[in-house]
Design an enzyme around this catalytic site. Structure first.
Site, PDB file in Angstrom:
ATOM      1  N   GLY A  44     -27.238  -0.442  19.907  1.00 18.29           N
ATOM      2  CA  GLY A  44     -26.795  -1.820  20.152  1.00 18.29           C
ATOM      3  C   GLY A  44     -27.814  -2.763  20.758  1.00 18.29           C
ATOM      4  O   GLY A  44     -27.709  -3.976  20.587  1.00 18.29           O
ATOM      5  N   GLU A  99     -29.886  -2.492  27.882  1.00 19.54           N
ATOM      6  CA  GLU A  99     -28.567  -2.133  27.337  1.00 19.54           C
ATOM      7  C   GLU A  99     -27.957  -3.345  26.640  1.00 19.54           C
ATOM      8  O   GLU A  99     -28.185  -4.484  27.064  1.00 19.54           O
ATOM      9  CB  GLU A  99     -27.640  -1.745  28.503  1.00 19.54           C
ATOM     10  CG  GLU A  99     -27.462  -0.267  28.711  1.00 19.54           C
ATOM     11  CD  GLU A  99     -26.384   0.328  27.822  1.00 19.54           C
ATOM     12  OE1 GLU A  99     -26.216  -0.121  26.664  1.00 19.54           O
ATOM     13  OE2 GLU A  99     -25.701   1.249  28.286  1.00 19.54           O
ATOM     14  N   ASP A 100     -27.136  -3.097  25.655  1.00 16.94           N
ATOM     15  CA  ASP A 100     -26.422  -4.206  25.023  1.00 16.94           C
ATOM     16  C   ASP A 100     -25.275  -4.695  25.913  1.00 16.94           C
ATOM     17  O   ASP A 100     -25.132  -5.878  26.179  1.00 16.94           O
ATOM     18  CB  ASP A 100     -25.902  -3.822  23.625  1.00 16.94           C
ATOM     19  CG  ASP A 100     -25.072  -2.528  23.615  1.00 16.94           C
ATOM     20  OD1 ASP A 100     -24.930  -1.864  24.675  1.00 16.94           O
ATOM     21  OD2 ASP A 100     -24.562  -2.182  22.538  1.00 16.94           O
ATOM     22  N   ASP A 103     -19.711  -1.680  29.919  1.00 20.90           N
ATOM     23  CA  ASP A 103     -18.258  -1.765  29.756  1.00 20.90           C
ATOM     24  C   ASP A 103     -17.620  -0.930  30.881  1.00 20.90           C
ATOM     25  O   ASP A 103     -17.438  -1.423  31.988  1.00 20.90           O
ATOM     26  CB  ASP A 103     -17.944  -1.245  28.348  1.00 20.90           C
ATOM     27  CG  ASP A 103     -16.497  -1.362  27.948  1.00 20.90           C
ATOM     28  OD1 ASP A 103     -15.805  -2.233  28.475  1.00 20.90           O
ATOM     29  OD2 ASP A 103     -16.041  -0.580  27.091  1.00 20.90           O
ATOM     30  N   LYS A 131     -18.729  -6.434  30.994  1.00 18.08           N
ATOM     31  CA  LYS A 131     -17.277  -6.672  31.060  1.00 18.08           C
ATOM     32  C   LYS A 131     -16.795  -6.105  32.391  1.00 18.08           C
ATOM     33  O   LYS A 131     -16.362  -4.958  32.464  1.00 18.08           O
ATOM     34  CB  LYS A 131     -16.577  -5.953  29.908  1.00 18.08           C
ATOM     35  CG  LYS A 131     -16.819  -6.586  28.549  1.00 18.08           C
ATOM     36  CD  LYS A 131     -15.870  -6.055  27.493  1.00 18.08           C
ATOM     37  CE  LYS A 131     -16.500  -5.018  26.645  1.00 18.08           C
ATOM     38  NZ  LYS A 131     -15.724  -4.654  25.444  1.00 18.08           N
ATOM     39  N   PHE A 152     -13.286  -6.845  22.661  1.00 13.30           N
ATOM     40  CA  PHE A 152     -14.324  -6.106  21.942  1.00 13.30           C
ATOM     41  C   PHE A 152     -15.184  -7.101  21.168  1.00 13.30           C
ATOM     42  O   PHE A 152     -14.682  -7.895  20.389  1.00 13.30           O
ATOM     43  CB  PHE A 152     -13.721  -5.065  20.997  1.00 13.30           C
ATOM     44  CG  PHE A 152     -14.736  -4.039  20.574  1.00 13.30           C
ATOM     45  CD1 PHE A 152     -15.003  -2.938  21.383  1.00 13.30           C
ATOM     46  CD2 PHE A 152     -15.451  -4.188  19.404  1.00 13.30           C
ATOM     47  CE1 PHE A 152     -15.959  -2.003  21.011  1.00 13.30           C
ATOM     48  CE2 PHE A 152     -16.414  -3.263  19.021  1.00 13.30           C
ATOM     49  CZ  PHE A 152     -16.670  -2.166  19.831  1.00 13.30           C
ATOM     50  N   VAL A 153     -16.491  -7.044  21.431  1.00 13.58           N
ATOM     51  CA  VAL A 153     -17.389  -8.038  20.825  1.00 13.58           C
ATOM     52  C   VAL A 153     -18.373  -7.386  19.847  1.00 13.58           C
ATOM     53  O   VAL A 153     -18.689  -6.198  19.967  1.00 13.58           O
ATOM     54  CB  VAL A 153     -18.162  -8.839  21.899  1.00 13.58           C
ATOM     55  CG1 VAL A 153     -17.222  -9.750  22.675  1.00 13.58           C
ATOM     56  CG2 VAL A 153     -18.917  -7.912  22.857  1.00 13.58           C
ATOM     57  N   ASP A 159     -22.043  -3.489  17.275  1.00 12.09           N
ATOM     58  CA  ASP A 159     -21.297  -3.193  16.046  1.00 12.09           C
ATOM     59  C   ASP A 159     -19.845  -2.851  16.313  1.00 12.09           C
ATOM     60  O   ASP A 159     -19.450  -2.547  17.442  1.00 12.09           O
ATOM     61  CB  ASP A 159     -21.915  -1.984  15.350  1.00 12.09           C
ATOM     62  CG  ASP A 159     -21.572  -0.671  16.073  1.00 12.09           C
ATOM     63  OD1 ASP A 159     -21.783  -0.607  17.303  1.00 12.09           O
ATOM     64  OD2 ASP A 159     -21.075   0.264  15.425  1.00 12.09           O
ATOM     65  N   ARG A 165     -23.773  -5.884  13.085  1.00  9.21           N
ATOM     66  CA  ARG A 165     -24.909  -5.938  13.999  1.00  9.21           C
ATOM     67  C   ARG A 165     -25.817  -7.130  13.714  1.00  9.21           C
ATOM     68  O   ARG A 165     -26.500  -7.633  14.598  1.00  9.21           O
ATOM     69  CB  ARG A 165     -25.765  -4.662  13.883  1.00  9.21           C
ATOM     70  CG  ARG A 165     -25.097  -3.423  14.411  1.00  9.21           C
ATOM     71  CD  ARG A 165     -26.139  -2.306  14.532  1.00  9.21           C
ATOM     72  NE  ARG A 165     -25.531  -0.990  14.613  1.00  9.21           N
ATOM     73  CZ  ARG A 165     -25.103  -0.420  15.736  1.00  9.21           C
ATOM     74  NH1 ARG A 165     -25.190  -1.065  16.877  1.00  9.21           N
ATOM     75  NH2 ARG A 165     -24.575   0.791  15.721  1.00  9.21           N
TER      76      ARG A 165
HETATM   77  P1  IMP Z   1     -19.637   2.063  28.661  1.00  8.00           P
HETATM   78  O1  IMP Z   1     -20.195   3.445  28.800  1.00  8.00           O
HETATM   79  O2  IMP Z   1     -18.135   2.066  28.597  1.00  8.00           O
HETATM   80  O3  IMP Z   1     -20.171   1.095  29.686  1.00  8.00           O
HETATM   81  O4  IMP Z   1     -20.031   1.555  27.245  1.00  8.00           O
HETATM   82  C1  IMP Z   1     -21.291   1.185  26.920  1.00  8.00           C
HETATM   83  C2  IMP Z   1     -21.480   1.242  25.436  1.00  8.00           C
HETATM   84  O5  IMP Z   1     -20.265   1.085  24.703  1.00  8.00           O
HETATM   85  C3  IMP Z   1     -22.339   0.084  25.009  1.00  8.00           C
HETATM   86  O6  IMP Z   1     -23.701   0.409  25.076  1.00  8.00           O
HETATM   87  C4  IMP Z   1     -21.865  -0.180  23.606  1.00  8.00           C
HETATM   88  O7  IMP Z   1     -22.582   0.616  22.692  1.00  8.00           O
HETATM   89  C5  IMP Z   1     -20.413   0.235  23.605  1.00  8.00           C
HETATM   90  N1  IMP Z   1     -19.536  -0.939  23.781  1.00  8.00           N
HETATM   91  C6  IMP Z   1     -18.791  -1.244  24.860  1.00  8.00           C
HETATM   92  N2  IMP Z   1     -18.102  -2.394  24.682  1.00  8.00           N
HETATM   93  C7  IMP Z   1     -18.453  -2.828  23.456  1.00  8.00           C
HETATM   94  C8  IMP Z   1     -18.087  -3.992  22.696  1.00  8.00           C
HETATM   95  O8  IMP Z   1     -17.310  -4.865  23.115  1.00  8.00           O
HETATM   96  N3  IMP Z   1     -18.666  -4.094  21.472  1.00  8.00           N
HETATM   97  C9  IMP Z   1     -19.537  -3.160  20.968  1.00  8.00           C
HETATM   98  N4  IMP Z   1     -19.898  -2.073  21.646  1.00  8.00           N
HETATM   99  C10 IMP Z   1     -19.362  -1.897  22.881  1.00  8.00           C
END
Ligand code: IMP
Length: 181
Positions: A44, A99-100, A103, A131, A152-153, A159, A165
């Site tokens: 991402g 990081e993208d 979450d 988020k 969700f974005v 993606d 993407r």
């Molecule tokens: P986390 O471990 O829950 O913080 O998630 C991180 C990863 O989940 C990110 O690097 C993304 O690849 C994916 N992710 C989380 N939210 C989104 C979203 O809204 N759109 C796309 N990918 C997401």
């Protein structure tokens, strides 16, 4: 169409990436760090990393690390696996994880732990999006581009099931249930 609406238009993304680069340049200049490595979290973050790298004045090496956690859905499984590791040594170097989106925070937490084992001189993180409402672990990137609501974005590298993407903006995905045939 799987897009509900545009959340962050392209020009605002570009503007903010330049601001982040100025902040990183300033922080690195202050501490006289010279051996900077941007570690992009695949997949991402690849577009964000490419723009951030070009906006930085500080020279930086680039490496990538790949993780899997979502298995194609929109919820983190909490099970973070490193599917592709760093290719160069980061020992004694100044690392910024790029990081993208943060979450739940589980991926960033796992990555900091994993990368930290390789003894960088400094380890910081820069996330395009955050988020905060979704956090499961209390963690923030050192630099965050935008805080966004719990939706969700997609786009600008992010993606949904490997789609979207290439969109030049960040958009909110239409509820997946609604787009099933
Ligand atoms: P986390 O471990 O829950 O913080 O998630 C991180 C990863 O989940 C990110 O690097 C993304 O690849 C994916 N992710 C989380 N939210 C989104 C979203 O809204 N759109 C796309 N990918 C997401």
């Amino acid at each position: 169409m799987e897009i509900e609406r545009i959340l962050i238009p392209s020009d605002r993304l570009q503007e903010r990436v330049k601001e982040l680069a100025r902040e990183i340049d300033a922080a690195i200049g202050e501490s006289r760090e010279t051996d900077l490595v941007l570690v992009g979290v695949l997949r991402g973050a690849f577009i964000f990393l490419a723009d951030l790298l070009r906006a930085l004045d500080t020279p930086a090496a680039v490496d990538f690390i790949a993780v899997s956690s979502y298995g194609g859905g929109t919820q983190s499984s909490g099970d973070i696996r490193i599917t592709q590791d760093l290719t160069a040594s980061i020992r004694g170097r100044d690392v910024i994880l790029v990081e993208d989106i943060v979450d739940s925070g589980l991926t960033l937490q796992a990555l900091i732990q994993h990368v930290g084992v390789h003894r960088p001189r400094s380890l910081r993180s820069c996330a395009l999006l955050s988020k905060p409402d979704r956090r499961v672990v209390a963690i923030e990137a050192d630099w965050t581009g935008f805080e966004i609501p719990d939706a969700f974005v997609i786009g600008y590298g992010l993606d949904y099931a490997e789609r979207h993407r290439g969109l030049p903006y960040i958009a909110i995905l239409r509820a997946p249930e609604a787009s099933l045939d």
